[in-house]
Write a protein that holds these residues in place. Structure first.
Motif, mmCIF file in Angstrom:
data_model
loop_
_atom_site.group_PDB
_atom_site.id
_atom_site.type_symbol
_atom_site.label_atom_id
_atom_site.label_comp_id
_atom_site.label_asym_id
_atom_site.label_seq_id
_atom_site.Cartn_x
_atom_site.Cartn_y
_atom_site.Cartn_z
ATOM 1 N N SER A 7 5.133 12.329 -4.205
ATOM 2 C CA SER A 7 3.684 12.434 -4.331
ATOM 3 C C SER A 7 3.131 13.210 -3.147
ATOM 4 O O SER A 7 3.461 12.917 -1.996
ATOM 5 N N VAL A 8 2.294 14.216 -3.457
ATOM 6 C CA VAL A 8 1.771 15.092 -2.398
ATOM 7 C C VAL A 8 0.245 15.067 -2.338
ATOM 8 O O VAL A 8 -0.380 15.948 -1.764
ATOM 9 N N GLY A 9 -0.343 14.032 -2.924
ATOM 10 C CA GLY A 9 -1.791 13.872 -2.897
ATOM 11 C C GLY A 9 -2.143 12.691 -3.761
ATOM 12 O O GLY A 9 -1.313 12.252 -4.574
ATOM 13 N N GLY A 56 -4.490 -4.347 -3.715
ATOM 14 C CA GLY A 56 -5.504 -3.316 -3.967
ATOM 15 C C GLY A 56 -4.740 -2.074 -4.358
ATOM 16 O O GLY A 56 -4.070 -1.471 -3.528
ATOM 17 N N HIS A 57 -4.761 -1.725 -5.640
ATOM 18 C CA HIS A 57 -3.985 -0.585 -6.136
ATOM 19 C C HIS A 57 -4.945 0.533 -6.530
ATOM 20 O O HIS A 57 -5.773 0.360 -7.412
ATOM 21 N N SER A 58 -4.811 1.677 -5.853
ATOM 22 C CA SER A 58 -5.734 2.788 -6.132
ATOM 23 C C SER A 58 -5.098 3.780 -7.076
ATOM 24 O O SER A 58 -3.924 4.117 -6.936
ATOM 25 N N THR A 71 -7.490 -1.147 0.891
ATOM 26 C CA THR A 71 -8.224 -1.063 -0.375
ATOM 27 C C THR A 71 -8.952 -2.379 -0.651
ATOM 28 O O THR A 71 -9.990 -2.404 -1.297
ATOM 29 N N LEU A 81 2.741 10.048 -0.329
ATOM 30 C CA LEU A 81 1.950 10.484 0.823
ATOM 31 C C LEU A 81 2.713 11.431 1.756
ATOM 32 O O LEU A 81 2.457 11.478 2.958
ATOM 33 N N ASP A 124 0.813 -1.225 0.000
ATOM 34 C CA ASP A 124 0.000 0.000 0.000
ATOM 35 C C ASP A 124 0.838 1.264 0.000
ATOM 36 O O ASP A 124 0.441 2.287 0.568
ATOM 37 N N GLU A 125 1.977 1.225 -0.645
ATOM 38 C CA GLU A 125 2.871 2.390 -0.686
ATOM 39 C C GLU A 125 2.404 3.424 -1.700
ATOM 40 O O GLU A 125 2.885 4.562 -1.696
ATOM 41 N N GLY A 126 1.516 3.000 -2.620
ATOM 42 C CA GLY A 126 1.100 3.904 -3.696
ATOM 43 C C GLY A 126 1.622 3.426 -5.046
ATOM 44 O O GLY A 126 1.798 4.223 -5.972
ATOM 45 N N LYS A 127 1.833 2.105 -5.165
ATOM 46 C CA LYS A 127 2.356 1.545 -6.429
ATOM 47 C C LYS A 127 1.404 1.833 -7.592
ATOM 48 O O LYS A 127 1.838 2.134 -8.700
ATOM 49 N N GLY A 128 0.089 1.726 -7.315
ATOM 50 C CA GLY A 128 -0.899 1.957 -8.371
ATOM 51 C C GLY A 128 -0.727 3.338 -8.972
ATOM 52 O O GLY A 128 -0.720 3.503 -10.198
ATOM 53 N N ARG A 142 -11.840 7.768 -8.328
ATOM 54 C CA ARG A 142 -10.969 6.758 -7.732
ATOM 55 C C ARG A 142 -11.240 5.376 -8.338
ATOM 56 O O ARG A 142 -12.388 4.943 -8.440
ATOM 57 N N ASP A 183 2.391 14.522 1.947
ATOM 58 C CA ASP A 183 1.413 15.502 2.452
ATOM 59 C C ASP A 183 0.805 15.081 3.786
ATOM 60 O O ASP A 183 0.419 15.916 4.596
ATOM 61 N N ARG A 187 -5.214 0.128 8.742
ATOM 62 C CA ARG A 187 -3.805 -0.258 8.643
ATOM 63 C C ARG A 187 -3.076 0.171 9.907
ATOM 64 O O ARG A 187 -3.372 1.214 10.478
HETATM 65 P P1 GDP Z 1 -0.726 0.296 -3.553
HETATM 66 O O1 GDP Z 1 -1.311 -0.986 -3.080
HETATM 67 O O2 GDP Z 1 0.745 0.365 -3.331
HETATM 68 O O3 GDP Z 1 -1.096 0.647 -4.965
HETATM 69 O O4 GDP Z 1 -1.350 1.438 -2.622
HETATM 70 P P2 GDP Z 1 -2.903 1.588 -2.212
HETATM 71 O O5 GDP Z 1 -3.642 2.107 -3.376
HETATM 72 O O6 GDP Z 1 -3.405 0.355 -1.547
HETATM 73 O O7 GDP Z 1 -2.786 2.655 -1.050
HETATM 74 C C1 GDP Z 1 -2.265 3.924 -1.270
HETATM 75 C C2 GDP Z 1 -3.345 4.954 -0.905
HETATM 76 O O8 GDP Z 1 -2.766 6.244 -0.829
HETATM 77 C C3 GDP Z 1 -4.456 5.067 -1.937
HETATM 78 O O9 GDP Z 1 -5.652 5.386 -1.294
HETATM 79 C C4 GDP Z 1 -3.983 6.218 -2.814
HETATM 80 O O10 GDP Z 1 -5.061 6.889 -3.468
HETATM 81 C C5 GDP Z 1 -3.371 7.112 -1.772
HETATM 82 N N1 GDP Z 1 -2.273 7.971 -2.218
HETATM 83 C C6 GDP Z 1 -1.294 7.710 -3.120
HETATM 84 N N2 GDP Z 1 -0.392 8.723 -3.143
HETATM 85 C C7 GDP Z 1 -0.828 9.628 -2.239
HETATM 86 C C8 GDP Z 1 -0.308 10.862 -1.768
HETATM 87 O O11 GDP Z 1 0.750 11.329 -2.167
HETATM 88 N N3 GDP Z 1 -1.013 11.488 -0.782
HETATM 89 C C9 GDP Z 1 -2.176 11.002 -0.275
HETATM 90 N N4 GDP Z 1 -2.780 11.690 0.677
HETATM 91 N N5 GDP Z 1 -2.685 9.831 -0.693
HETATM 92 C C10 GDP Z 1 -2.016 9.150 -1.656
#
Ligand code: GDP
Ligand code: IMO
Ligand code: MG
Length: 459
Positions: free
Chosen positions: A448-450, A64-66, A334, A366, A37-41, A73, A368, A340
């Motif tokens: 990434s800041v959002g 679960g990649h968001s 996700t 993340l 859940d690092e933000g790979k998606g 979303r 931010d 978490r």
């Molecule tokens: P993945 O499994 O690595 O793809 O990550 P997830 O999607 O499970 O979890 C990452 C969450 O952080 C998701 O809800 C994204 O929309 C959100 N996200 C990604 N980058 C950022 C960021 O820079 N800031 C914030 N606030 N949310 C982020």
């Protein structure tokens, strides 16, 4: 070095999304460096325009990649995140375990939102997550929990491993066991499958029945599998050959890691891991593409730590700090919706994961979320039985006993979600990024800041 075409990717705003210019016929990988859940998606979505195909090589619907595009979303579990760009191939490689029901539901959901899913291709050699795998995942977790937990210490993993209950472990176990496995290619041959499922159900009903699972009817499963096979038929291919054909004609390929390095079955915090090779080391086996084709690896790092499920998290904050990060970062799974677990950034762990993956670029996500703290703490070593340790030890027993040694950094109070360059960030946020680069020894090329595609700083 080969010929480097200038493939530029642009954001919907017309701004350049990434400076990635993959070499002809070469591969880039995106992998998680923590516990998922690092933000790979989001990173895959940013890079995808420069590639011909985006390829999953491991895991299954535990991921679960968001991806957030203009406020919309998308949560992807099995389909590679590149699917959001029309015309891209979205390949599910042989190393993935595929729950066909989840896959079809995901494809239907995307289609209903106007996404073109015609680029979806599934390996005939990927394994099928069958209904009995999910039942087994559930029953194993319950029985292991009731029998006292997973680890060697009293109370360790007393809730089991804390799996997603998506049948991932039991499906990979059958892949290794061979005689009771079903592959995606089998779905196309109903008569052979019927015979196979009679044998498999006899075995599963005897073994799982003994621990209280419901019985599985081979005829019912054959009908189910035939329906799934019929709906997936046109997408099933030999993806190894497909990928080699692309590479031979100079097309670049992007690999999308699922789960993360510290959940790797060999190199993670065993036994609190998933069942596949989550790092770049899993790409050759999970796709048929040799590692020598991969020349760029993006290691995705959340600006703090999170973990879902059981197992050690040395920097965990079960206190108002952790609660604040969880709320600001919307740290709820996700896939399962579970809250978490949250902790400070652990750079001992990240440096280890970057080493394992041969990471060439860091993507820090993340950032931010950390606005508003007076101080930020970053783990740069552990103390174990009085000894200072600077190297990660991928052993749960060790990590349960390790005390984090923190480097304390000044916090930043301003919101940074509108920053468009590293220079726009407050000095304390810049110093935080500098520390990450220094300790990990790899440059940061994405901040990434959002959550939105547009809320990204490219170095
Ligand atoms: P993945 O499994 O690595 O793809 O990550 P997830 O999607 O499970 O979890 C990452 C969450 O952080 C998701 O809800 C994204 O929309 C959100 N996200 C990604 N980058 C950022 C960021 O820079 N800031 C914030 N606030 N949310 C982020
Ligand atoms: P993405 O790709 C976070 C965790 C589970 C559990 C352990 C084993 O979204 O980063 P499993 O169902 O795989 O047998 O569960 O691994 N886990 C994840 N945690 N993100 C993931 O994927 C995960 N995939 C598995 O919570 O602790
Ligand atoms: Mg996730």
């Amino acid at each position: 070095m080969g010929n480097r075409p200038t493939i530029q990717s642009t954001l919907p705003t017309g701004k350049q999304a990434t400076s990635v210019s993959p070499l002809a016929g070469r591969c880039t990988a995106v992998v998680g460096l923590q516990w998922g859940d690092e933000g790979k998606g989001k990173v895959v979505d940013l890079l995808a325009p420069a590639f011909e195909a985006v390829v999953r090589y491991n895991g299954g619907a535990n991921a679960g990649h968001s991806v957030v595009v203009k406020g919309e979303r998308y949560a992807l579990h099995l389909i590679p995140s590149g699917i959001l760009y029309p015309g891209k191939l979205a390949v599910i490689g042989n190393g993935v375990v595929v729950d066909p029901e989840v896959l079809l539901k995901e494809a239907d959901g995307l289609r209903s939102r106007g996404v073109d899913v015609s680029g979806l291709v599934i390996s005939d050699r990927a394994h099928v997550v069958m209904p009995y795998h999910k039942a087994e995942d559930e029953v194993r977790e319950r029985l292991i929990s009731e029998s006292g937990g997973v680890g060697a210490r009293e109370g360790d993993g007393k809730g089991g491993i804390g799996t997603t209950k998506r049948g991932i472990g039991p499906c990979y176990a059958d892949k290794a066991q061979r005689a009771t496995a079903v592959r995606v290619g089998d779905l196309a041959n109903v008569e052979a499958l019927r015979t196979k499922l009679r044998r498999i159900c006899a075995f599963k009903n005897a073994t799982l029945g003994a621990v209280g699972c419901r019985a599985f009817d081979p005829e019912e499963l054959t009908i189910w599998a035939a329906q799934m096979g019929e709906r997936l038929r046109t997408s099933i291919r030999d993806t190894t050959m497909l990928l080699h054909d692309l590479l031979e004609t100079g097309k670049p390929v992007l690999f999308e890691g699922a789960n993360a390095a510290l959940l790797d079955v060999d190199h993670g915090t065993y036994p609190f891991v998933t069942s596949s090779s989550t790092t770049v080391l899993g790409i050759p086996a999970g796709t048929g593409v040799p590692g020598s084709r991969i020349d760029r690896v993006y290691g995705v790092v959340k600006a703090y730590s999170t973990r879902v499920g059981n197992g050690p998290l040395p920097t965990e904050q079960i206190n108002p700090i952790g609660n604040r990060i969880r709320e600001r970062g919307r740290e709820f799974g996700t896939t399962t919706g579970r809250p978490r677990r949250v902790g400070w950034l652990d750079l001992v762990a990240v440096r280890y994961s970057a080493m394992l993956n041969g990471v060439t670029d860091l993507a820090v996500m993340l950032l931010d979320v950390l606005a508003g703290f007076d101080e930020l703490h970053v783990c740069t070593a552990y103390r174990h039985k009085g000894v200072l340790i600077e190297r990660f030890v991928p052993d749960s027993e060790f990590l349960y006993e390790a005390q984090p040694v923190y480097t304390t950094m000044p916090g930043f109070s301003q919101e940074i979600t509108a920053a468009t360059s590293r220079a726009d960030l407050p000095a304390a946020a810049r110093a935080y990024l500098d520390l990450i680069e220094k300790v990990v020894g790899v440059p940061i090329s994405i901040v990434s800041v959002g959550p939105d595609r547009a809320q990204t700083i490219l170095a």
